[in-house]
Design a protein around this motif. Structure first.
Motif, mmCIF file in Angstrom:
data_model
loop_
_atom_site.group_PDB
_atom_site.id
_atom_site.type_symbol
_atom_site.label_atom_id
_atom_site.label_comp_id
_atom_site.label_asym_id
_atom_site.label_seq_id
_atom_site.Cartn_x
_atom_site.Cartn_y
_atom_site.Cartn_z
ATOM 1 N N PRO A 100 -40.464 10.511 -59.625
ATOM 2 C CA PRO A 100 -42.065 10.871 -59.710
ATOM 3 C C PRO A 100 -42.055 12.449 -60.001
ATOM 4 C CG PRO A 100 -41.101 10.982 -57.224
ATOM 5 C CD PRO A 100 -40.139 10.281 -58.198
ATOM 6 N N GLU A 101 -42.981 12.634 -60.872
ATOM 7 C CA GLU A 101 -43.226 13.982 -61.186
ATOM 8 C C GLU A 101 -43.492 14.968 -60.326
ATOM 9 O OE1 GLU A 101 -43.157 15.412 -64.546
ATOM 10 O OE2 GLU A 101 -42.219 13.307 -64.990
ATOM 11 N N LEU A 102 -42.893 16.000 -60.232
ATOM 12 C CA LEU A 102 -42.908 17.117 -59.176
ATOM 13 C C LEU A 102 -43.945 18.215 -59.564
ATOM 14 C CD1 LEU A 102 -39.213 17.021 -57.833
ATOM 15 C CD2 LEU A 102 -41.158 15.688 -57.054
ATOM 16 N N GLN A 103 -44.962 18.341 -58.793
ATOM 17 C CA GLN A 103 -45.856 19.170 -59.454
ATOM 18 C C GLN A 103 -45.502 20.680 -59.412
ATOM 19 O OE1 GLN A 103 -49.737 18.745 -58.056
ATOM 20 N NE2 GLN A 103 -50.710 19.943 -59.396
ATOM 21 N N PHE A 104 -44.953 21.079 -57.778
ATOM 22 C CA PHE A 104 -44.472 22.451 -57.530
ATOM 23 C C PHE A 104 -43.015 22.329 -57.516
ATOM 24 C CE2 PHE A 104 -49.037 22.107 -56.060
ATOM 25 C CZ PHE A 104 -49.638 23.146 -56.657
ATOM 26 N N GLY A 105 -42.380 21.778 -57.972
ATOM 27 C CA GLY A 105 -41.080 21.484 -57.849
ATOM 28 C C GLY A 105 -40.470 20.715 -56.633
ATOM 29 N N PHE A 106 -41.436 20.047 -55.830
ATOM 30 C CA PHE A 106 -40.830 19.373 -54.683
ATOM 31 C C PHE A 106 -41.760 18.029 -54.601
ATOM 32 C CE2 PHE A 106 -43.448 22.921 -53.029
ATOM 33 C CZ PHE A 106 -44.145 22.282 -52.046
ATOM 34 N N TYR A 107 -41.430 17.121 -53.788
ATOM 35 C CA TYR A 107 -42.282 16.110 -53.529
ATOM 36 C C TYR A 107 -43.167 16.214 -52.422
ATOM 37 C CZ TYR A 107 -43.578 11.543 -51.699
ATOM 38 O OH TYR A 107 -44.350 10.540 -51.183
ATOM 39 N N GLN A 108 -44.565 15.906 -52.635
ATOM 40 C CA GLN A 108 -45.709 16.189 -51.883
ATOM 41 C C GLN A 108 -45.885 14.773 -51.019
ATOM 42 O OE1 GLN A 108 -49.008 18.581 -52.933
ATOM 43 N NE2 GLN A 108 -47.710 19.954 -53.987
ATOM 44 N N LEU A 119 -49.685 22.218 -50.114
ATOM 45 C CA LEU A 119 -49.553 23.638 -51.178
ATOM 46 C C LEU A 119 -50.776 23.478 -52.211
ATOM 47 C CD1 LEU A 119 -48.506 26.259 -51.828
ATOM 48 C CD2 LEU A 119 -46.855 24.935 -53.219
ATOM 49 N N LYS A 120 -51.031 22.347 -52.647
ATOM 50 C CA LYS A 120 -52.032 22.163 -53.728
ATOM 51 C C LYS A 120 -53.278 22.499 -52.912
ATOM 52 C CE LYS A 120 -53.814 18.637 -56.830
ATOM 53 N NZ LYS A 120 -53.692 17.384 -57.657
ATOM 54 N N GLN A 121 -53.654 22.025 -52.054
ATOM 55 C CA GLN A 121 -54.591 22.087 -51.189
ATOM 56 C C GLN A 121 -55.190 23.304 -50.787
ATOM 57 O OE1 GLN A 121 -54.499 19.240 -47.774
ATOM 58 N NE2 GLN A 121 -55.510 17.644 -48.954
ATOM 59 N N ALA A 122 -54.071 24.217 -50.450
ATOM 60 C CA ALA A 122 -54.089 25.587 -49.907
ATOM 61 C C ALA A 122 -54.601 26.490 -50.995
ATOM 62 C CB ALA A 122 -52.853 25.946 -49.239
ATOM 63 N N LEU A 123 -53.817 26.046 -52.229
ATOM 64 C CA LEU A 123 -54.268 26.953 -53.589
ATOM 65 C C LEU A 123 -55.742 26.807 -53.859
ATOM 66 C CD1 LEU A 123 -50.753 26.549 -55.212
ATOM 67 C CD2 LEU A 123 -51.527 28.657 -54.267
ATOM 68 N N THR A 124 -56.047 25.474 -53.745
ATOM 69 C CA THR A 124 -57.526 25.063 -54.187
ATOM 70 C C THR A 124 -58.313 25.828 -53.151
ATOM 71 O OG1 THR A 124 -56.765 22.653 -54.809
ATOM 72 C CG2 THR A 124 -58.949 23.268 -54.408
#
Length: 179
Positions: A100-108, A119-124
């Protein structure tokens, strides 16, 4: 310190090692390890009660051997073949060719427990708070993401989204020419 110590003691340990090894190998029988006094007392007691125990122990008992030859094990169960493919209860990946494509360099994970955020939610929510802090307050973020209000306040206080500015590179060649 241990490496330095082993570096200096290695020549002492390896001095005349081949002759010492030949001396140990050439011995007839190795020296047995010392025994506890209780073990030696037990051996003496067994020698008194059964003086021929070791001879009897190592001698083949023909009657037991015959009984062992008459023992056969048979199984009446038939081997069952699995019907079709095994159905798994766990969600397994269906496409095994590409990771799978890793958005921030690791699996979410897709499953986020209550009281946690990705991490995506926190940045949002940090970005939305930075844009409009009066409309997007810590209370609203805590309710929307099901987080503790104090945790959200601490996140907004200590974490910021890095912004990259367009900085012009200095003219090194022009600066050197001035010198």
């Amino acid at each position: 310190m241990g490496k330095v110590y082993s570096y200096f003691t290695r020549p002492i340990r390896s001095f005349n090692i081949e002759n010492r090894a030949h001396r140990v190998i050439s011995k007839e029988k190795p020296v047995p390890a010392p025994q506890y006094p209780s073990v030696t007392k037990q051996k003496e007691l067994v020698d008194k009660l059964y003086p021929n125990y070791m001879e009897i122990h190592y001698k083949k008992n023909k009657q037991l051997d015959e009984h062992l030859k008459n023992v056969y094990v048979t199984s009446n169960d038939s081997v069952r073949e699995p019907e079709g493919e095994a159905v798994s209860t766990k969600p397994l990946p269906q496409d095994r060719k590409h990771p799978p494509e890793l958005q921030f360099g690791f699996y979410q994970s897709d499953i986020i427990p209550e009281g946690k955020c990705t991490l995506k939610q926190a940045l949002t929510f940090i970005g939305k708070h930075n844009e409009n802090s009066s409309e997007y307050t810590a209370e609203i973020i805590a309710i929307e993401y099901k987080l503790d209000k104090q945790v959200v306040v601490n996140i907004l206080k200590h974490f910021k989204i890095p912004h990259v500015r367009d900085v012009q590179q200095p003219d090194i060649v022009g600066d050197l020419a001035k010198i």
